[in-house]
Design a protein around this motif. Sequence first.
Motif, PDB file in Angstrom:
ATOM      1  N   ARG A   9      40.374  43.728  23.689  1.00 24.72           N
ATOM      2  CA  ARG A   9      40.589  42.504  23.523  1.00 24.72           C
ATOM      3  C   ARG A   9      39.265  41.955  22.636  1.00 24.72           C
ATOM      4  O   ARG A   9      38.164  42.390  23.002  1.00 24.72           O
ATOM      5  N   HIS A  15      29.695  43.896  28.994  1.00 21.45           N
ATOM      6  CA  HIS A  15      28.822  44.092  29.996  1.00 21.45           C
ATOM      7  C   HIS A  15      28.738  45.225  31.070  1.00 21.45           C
ATOM      8  O   HIS A  15      29.909  46.218  30.615  1.00 21.45           O
ATOM      9  N   VAL A 184      35.502  52.125  39.394  1.00 21.60           N
ATOM     10  CA  VAL A 184      34.473  51.477  39.846  1.00 21.60           C
ATOM     11  C   VAL A 184      34.539  50.083  39.834  1.00 21.60           C
ATOM     12  O   VAL A 184      34.987  49.650  38.688  1.00 21.60           O
ATOM     13  N   VAL A 186      32.193  46.631  39.574  1.00 17.85           N
ATOM     14  CA  VAL A 186      30.796  46.282  39.176  1.00 17.85           C
ATOM     15  C   VAL A 186      30.617  45.033  39.837  1.00 17.85           C
ATOM     16  O   VAL A 186      31.190  44.137  39.195  1.00 17.85           O
ATOM     17  N   MET A 195      31.425  41.331  38.392  1.00 23.79           N
ATOM     18  CA  MET A 195      30.725  41.090  37.184  1.00 23.79           C
ATOM     19  C   MET A 195      31.807  40.780  36.018  1.00 23.79           C
ATOM     20  O   MET A 195      32.649  41.429  35.976  1.00 23.79           O
ATOM     21  N   LYS A 197      32.522  38.260  32.318  1.00 27.86           N
ATOM     22  CA  LYS A 197      31.824  36.888  31.523  1.00 27.86           C
ATOM     23  C   LYS A 197      32.468  35.551  31.863  1.00 27.86           C
ATOM     24  O   LYS A 197      31.848  34.695  31.345  1.00 27.86           O
TER      25      LYS A 197
HETATM   26  P1  ADP Z   1      35.760  40.550  31.072  1.00 24.62           P
HETATM   27  O1  ADP Z   1      36.784  39.332  30.779  1.00 24.62           O
HETATM   28  O2  ADP Z   1      35.157  40.115  32.464  1.00 24.62           O
HETATM   29  O3  ADP Z   1      34.891  41.106  30.234  1.00 24.62           O
HETATM   30  P2  ADP Z   1      38.212  42.125  30.935  1.00 24.62           P
HETATM   31  O4  ADP Z   1      39.120  41.397  32.108  1.00 24.62           O
HETATM   32  O5  ADP Z   1      38.267  41.877  29.521  1.00 24.62           O
HETATM   33  O6  ADP Z   1      36.743  41.715  31.581  1.00 24.62           O
HETATM   34  O7  ADP Z   1      38.008  43.595  31.146  1.00 24.62           O
HETATM   35  C1  ADP Z   1      38.005  44.789  30.272  1.00 24.62           C
HETATM   36  C2  ADP Z   1      37.916  46.083  30.997  1.00 24.62           C
HETATM   37  O8  ADP Z   1      36.768  46.061  31.834  1.00 24.62           O
HETATM   38  C3  ADP Z   1      39.007  45.982  31.998  1.00 24.62           C
HETATM   39  O9  ADP Z   1      39.381  47.448  31.993  1.00 24.62           O
HETATM   40  C4  ADP Z   1      38.390  45.594  33.400  1.00 24.62           C
HETATM   41  O10 ADP Z   1      39.112  46.548  34.405  1.00 24.62           O
HETATM   42  C5  ADP Z   1      37.113  46.056  33.193  1.00 24.62           C
HETATM   43  N1  ADP Z   1      36.058  45.419  34.045  1.00 24.62           N
HETATM   44  C6  ADP Z   1      35.915  44.249  33.580  1.00 24.62           C
HETATM   45  N2  ADP Z   1      34.778  43.768  34.670  1.00 24.62           N
HETATM   46  C7  ADP Z   1      34.659  44.930  35.449  1.00 24.62           C
HETATM   47  C8  ADP Z   1      33.848  44.805  36.725  1.00 24.62           C
HETATM   48  N3  ADP Z   1      32.944  44.030  37.076  1.00 24.62           N
HETATM   49  N4  ADP Z   1      33.845  46.273  37.263  1.00 24.62           N
HETATM   50  C9  ADP Z   1      34.676  47.125  36.653  1.00 24.62           C
HETATM   51  N5  ADP Z   1      35.317  47.053  35.853  1.00 24.62           N
HETATM   52  C10 ADP Z   1      35.609  46.092  35.050  1.00 24.62           C
END
Ligand code: ADP
Length: 332
Positions: A9, A15, A184, A186, A195, A197
């Motif tokens: 995306r 992060h 995992v 995080v 974790m 955004k």
């Molecule tokens: P965000 O919007 O928090 O950046 P996304 O929902 O766009 O995260 O997720 C992008 C990818 O990162 C997905 O494959 C998701 O499973 C992974 N991901 C996001 N946050 C975490 C986390 N805290 N721990 C593990 N995987 C994560």
Amino acid sequence: METVVSGIRPTGNLHLGNYFGAVKNFVKMQESHNCYFFIADYHSLTTHPTPADLHGNVRNVLVEYLAAGLDPEKSTLYVQSDVPETAELYLLLNMNAYLGELQRVTSFKDKVRQQPDNVNAGLLTYPTLMAADVILHKATKVPVGKDQEQNLEMMRTFARRFNNMYNKEFFPIPSAFNFGEQLVKVPGLDGSGKMGKSEGEGNAIYLGEDPKKLRKKVMRAKTDSGPTEMNQEKPEAINNLFKLMNIVSGEDTFQHFDDLYNNCQIRYGDFKKQLAEDMITFTEPFRERIADLNSNDEYLAKVVKIGAEKARESAVKTIKEAREIVGFRKFY
Ligand code: ADP
């Protein structure tokens, strides 16, 4: 070699959660699979970004995924809109996608709640575009998280339906790529379990995070008044910080602070200082690569161009065959 497709995306910065939860696995996967990674700019139009934001976001994720280890020599890294065959397959699939089933998709229902003033057809048909992305390359595997299982089921439905309609085993039916033990979660810095955004400022540490800001975020992380009993169970917020330390610090450091906690001698200030320094050390190479890539437009252009060429090779082939299957014949 199995073909895997995964979308990125074009929003925000990477992060540590994204890295350890997804990107690190992608980096590994590209060693053993025929991988297509695309930056989903068609998809992102559902939220109506401005043209300037859209390009900036695409460029940003390109830089960060390259910095995190996606290798354009090993996998095909492309921008979705550089492969317009995606849009044609999306159109073909939409002809056999029904309103009822699209309306029942949980992520659609969530979007209707989140943006009630912009419930566009793109949101409704998100699953057909996702299916097009994957089956365009005749992929057999899709790395998806738990929240994407329903979308994967839709992809399978659309691929099967096309095959049944035209009585031809044309599209393989994709299944979930299983990372097994490696998945995992995080934790965030605000005491919450994850974790992310969207979980509020201060919760996520970015791969390109400025060290000063990183230190500030970690020092502000939620703690408590400290353990009162030997070997007591850690409350969630503290446990989360230990989990983060387990990810970025050495085993000895982790053990050292774990022992201090268990002996009720831990000083959270020292603990967080160490965690911040180890996070800075861990993210240092990413920061450097991000800066390098950001000043190298020529290289970025080359990566995107080669990616588009490779992706179109398989896309053009699939579309040519799909057109014949549905009955489009040339008069000239
Ligand atoms: P965000 O919007 O928090 O950046 P996304 O929902 O766009 O995260 O997720 C992008 C990818 O990162 C997905 O494959 C998701 O499973 C992974 N991901 C996001 N946050 C975490 C986390 N805290 N721990 C593990 N995987 C994560």
